[in-house]
Structures are given as C-alpha cells and as structure tokens.
Design a protein around this motif. Sequence first.
Motif, short mmCIF file in Angstrom:
data_model
loop_
_atom_site.label_atom_id
_atom_site.label_comp_id
_atom_site.label_asym_id
_atom_site.label_seq_id
_atom_site.Cartn_x
_atom_site.Cartn_y
_atom_site.Cartn_z
N ARG A 136 0.76 -1.09 -0.03
CA ARG A 136 0.05 0.09 0.02
C ARG A 136 0.90 1.26 -0.22
NH1 ARG A 136 -4.36 1.67 4.90
NH2 ARG A 136 -4.93 3.54 3.92
N MET A 137 1.96 1.45 0.71
CA MET A 137 2.85 2.41 0.78
C MET A 137 3.64 2.41 -0.46
SD MET A 137 2.56 3.80 3.71
CE MET A 137 0.71 3.68 3.57
N GLU A 138 3.95 1.58 -1.14
CA GLU A 138 4.62 1.75 -2.38
C GLU A 138 3.59 1.99 -3.32
OE1 GLU A 138 5.89 -2.02 -3.30
OE2 GLU A 138 7.58 -2.19 -1.79
N LYS A 139 2.36 1.91 -3.37
CA LYS A 139 1.23 2.20 -4.43
C LYS A 139 1.00 3.70 -4.13
CE LYS A 139 -3.45 1.29 -6.04
NZ LYS A 139 -4.60 0.40 -5.87
N LYS A 140 0.94 4.01 -3.08
CA LYS A 140 0.77 5.39 -2.55
C LYS A 140 1.83 6.49 -3.20
CE LYS A 140 -1.19 6.93 1.08
NZ LYS A 140 -1.28 7.32 2.68
N GLN A 141 3.22 5.78 -3.04
CA GLN A 141 4.60 6.54 -3.29
C GLN A 141 4.46 6.64 -4.84
OE1 GLN A 141 6.46 8.11 -1.32
NE2 GLN A 141 7.55 8.79 -3.33
N ARG A 142 4.07 5.51 -5.68
CA ARG A 142 3.88 5.65 -7.01
C ARG A 142 2.97 6.63 -7.68
NH1 ARG A 142 4.16 -0.03 -6.71
NH2 ARG A 142 1.88 0.02 -7.09
N HIS A 143 1.73 6.78 -6.95
CA HIS A 143 0.67 7.63 -7.13
C HIS A 143 1.10 8.92 -6.97
CE1 HIS A 143 -3.25 9.25 -7.83
NE2 HIS A 143 -3.22 9.93 -6.61
N ARG A 144 2.07 9.28 -5.77
CA ARG A 144 2.38 10.61 -5.60
C ARG A 144 3.46 11.27 -6.56
NH1 ARG A 144 4.19 9.25 -0.89
NH2 ARG A 144 2.31 9.53 -0.03
N ASP A 145 4.26 10.15 -7.08
CA ASP A 145 5.35 10.60 -8.05
C ASP A 145 4.71 10.71 -9.39
OD1 ASP A 145 7.22 10.30 -6.04
OD2 ASP A 145 7.54 8.00 -6.59
N ASP A 146 3.28 9.92 -9.55
CA ASP A 146 2.84 10.18 -11.00
C ASP A 146 2.15 11.39 -10.95
OD1 ASP A 146 2.19 8.76 -13.56
OD2 ASP A 146 0.08 8.99 -12.64
N VAL A 147 1.51 11.93 -9.70
CA VAL A 147 0.72 13.02 -9.70
C VAL A 147 1.77 14.35 -9.90
CG1 VAL A 147 -0.61 14.63 -8.11
CG2 VAL A 147 -1.17 12.21 -8.38
N ALA A 148 2.78 14.24 -9.60
CA ALA A 148 3.73 15.42 -9.76
C ALA A 148 4.06 15.48 -11.51
CB ALA A 148 5.12 15.16 -8.91
N PHE A 149 4.21 16.78 -11.64
CA PHE A 149 4.37 17.26 -13.04
C PHE A 149 5.85 16.96 -13.46
CE2 PHE A 149 5.97 20.28 -16.47
CZ PHE A 149 5.03 20.00 -17.34
N GLN A 150 5.82 15.96 -14.63
CA GLN A 150 7.18 15.69 -15.06
C GLN A 150 7.51 16.28 -16.44
OE1 GLN A 150 7.23 11.56 -15.11
NE2 GLN A 150 6.74 11.21 -13.01
N ASP A 151 6.55 16.24 -17.45
CA ASP A 151 6.78 16.81 -18.62
C ASP A 151 5.36 16.89 -19.18
OD1 ASP A 151 6.38 14.16 -19.69
OD2 ASP A 151 8.36 13.93 -19.87
N TYR A 152 5.11 17.59 -20.18
CA TYR A 152 3.76 17.56 -21.12
C TYR A 152 3.27 16.46 -21.55
CZ TYR A 152 4.32 22.57 -20.30
OH TYR A 152 4.37 24.08 -20.10
N THR A 153 4.38 15.48 -21.99
CA THR A 153 3.72 14.25 -22.46
C THR A 153 3.23 13.22 -21.32
OG1 THR A 153 5.58 14.38 -24.08
CG2 THR A 153 4.72 12.12 -23.95
#
Length: 270
Positions: free
Chosen positions: A113-130
């Motif tokens: 669960r913690m790993e899933k939350k961390q992946r979601h947190r990393d995915d929400v952050a802006f990386q690039d427009y693609t």
Amino acid sequence: MPPPPRPPKNSNSSETKPEPPQNDAMAKAKERQARFKALQARAKSGNERNLKETAAETQRLSTDPNLANSLARKHAFASHNLLKADTEAAGEDFERKRAWDWTIDESEKWDRRMEKKQRHRDDVAFQDYTQDARKVYTRQMRELQPNLEAYERDKMAAIEKAAANGDLEIVETADGEMIAVDKNGSFYSTADSIGFTDNKPDRAAVDRLVGDLKKAEEVRLKKRKERRGDEESDVTYINDKNKQFNQKLARFYNKYTTEIRDSFERGTMI
C-alpha cells in the motif's frame, strides 16, 4: 298445652347484617390508582429517555465530521509519539516493538500500500507535457462509458447497407475460411476511407462531448487560479501575510458585514 312464651326483645342487641360492597370497590379503586401511577411513571421515564436520545442525536448531527476526524487523527499521532518516547526511554527498539502487533501478511499488505501511494504521488507530480497528456488520456478513458448496443446496431446496419449496395466482397483465406471484406471502408475504415464524414452522432453523444469539454475547461481555470491566485476578487492586502489575515476575518465576519459593505458600494450608507 299452650306454647312457651317468647323471650323479650333486648333493645341493646344488634342483628348480624351482611358486609356492604364498599370495601371491594375501594380495593379496586386503589388497584386502578396504583396501575395509573405506574403508567404515569413509565411514561415519564420514556419521555426522559426520548429527550436524552434526541439531545444526543442533535449533538451528533451538529458535530462537524471533519473536526471529529481531525481530533481522532491528532489523538492517534499523540498516542504514537507517547509510545515512541516511552519505548526509547526504556532502551527498546520502537519499530520492532510495534511490529509485534502485525502479522507477516498484514505487514506485506501495508508495504504494498505504501509503495502504491508513493507511485501515485510520483505520478501526480508534473514531469513533462507528454506525461501530463498521458494522465489526462488515462483519466478520460477510465471515465468513458461506451454504448456497445448502439455500436453493434450501427455495425449491423452498415454491413446490411454494404451488402445491399454490393460493397462486400467474399474472400477465401488460405485455410479455407470465407470472410467478407469491406471494399469502400463504409464501416471498417482504413487510411483511404471517407465514410466517416457521413456519420451523424446522436444528441446524447454531442451533449457528452460538450460536458467533457466544459469539465476540462473548468479544471484548467481552477489550476490557473491556484497558480496565480484569485484574480477576480478585490485586492485588499499588501502582502501574503495580510492576505491570510483578511481571509480569516472574512471567514468569521462576512456574514455580519455583507449588508454594510453592499450599502457602501451602492452609496446608500450614511
């Protein structure tokens, strides 16, 4: 022989009379009164209990659930910190002691669960427009609800129309299977097909598209306001600290000063 004389009547002696029914009536009246008092006491206790339960229900409904959750969260943090301080003061390992209350299965589920939350947190952050476009596309596909019945109905209508116009060609494959080929691409479109220009979506599909566009526009405007601040409201502050103070005042006193401020703006305040 004459009969013996009767004894003289004694005026002081009283004859035995039957007991009057007043005692039975009084006993029944006392019994009814006792039952009535018992019913009164029972009704009184019921009313008191109903009043207590009503007050408790009113208190529960008037309590802010967010405040209750906040207090519970603060209590959990305080208990955690107190247990950690006591464990460290005793010279023990806090993580090891806390792990005694968890099974291996529960621990692994928690780690996942913690790993899933961390992946979601990393995915929400802006990386690039693609990556941002990919997230928008994934969300739209998740919310999409295709009408499979209408799709099959349109598919069969197009096949029947192509068969009537002679646009279907029966081709035999290498393994002997017979298939129908759409020559002009009226339904199974290819790069050279132009049949999609004749398609007219129904009203519900158009409304759904308009709703999706409006929703995307609202999200875009909301994010822009969050980045730049509320540009539509009046500027009543000189810095961020003063802005926060004015917002706190407005949150507590706007309901009392709305009429006065409106009168000032209309010029009718004396």
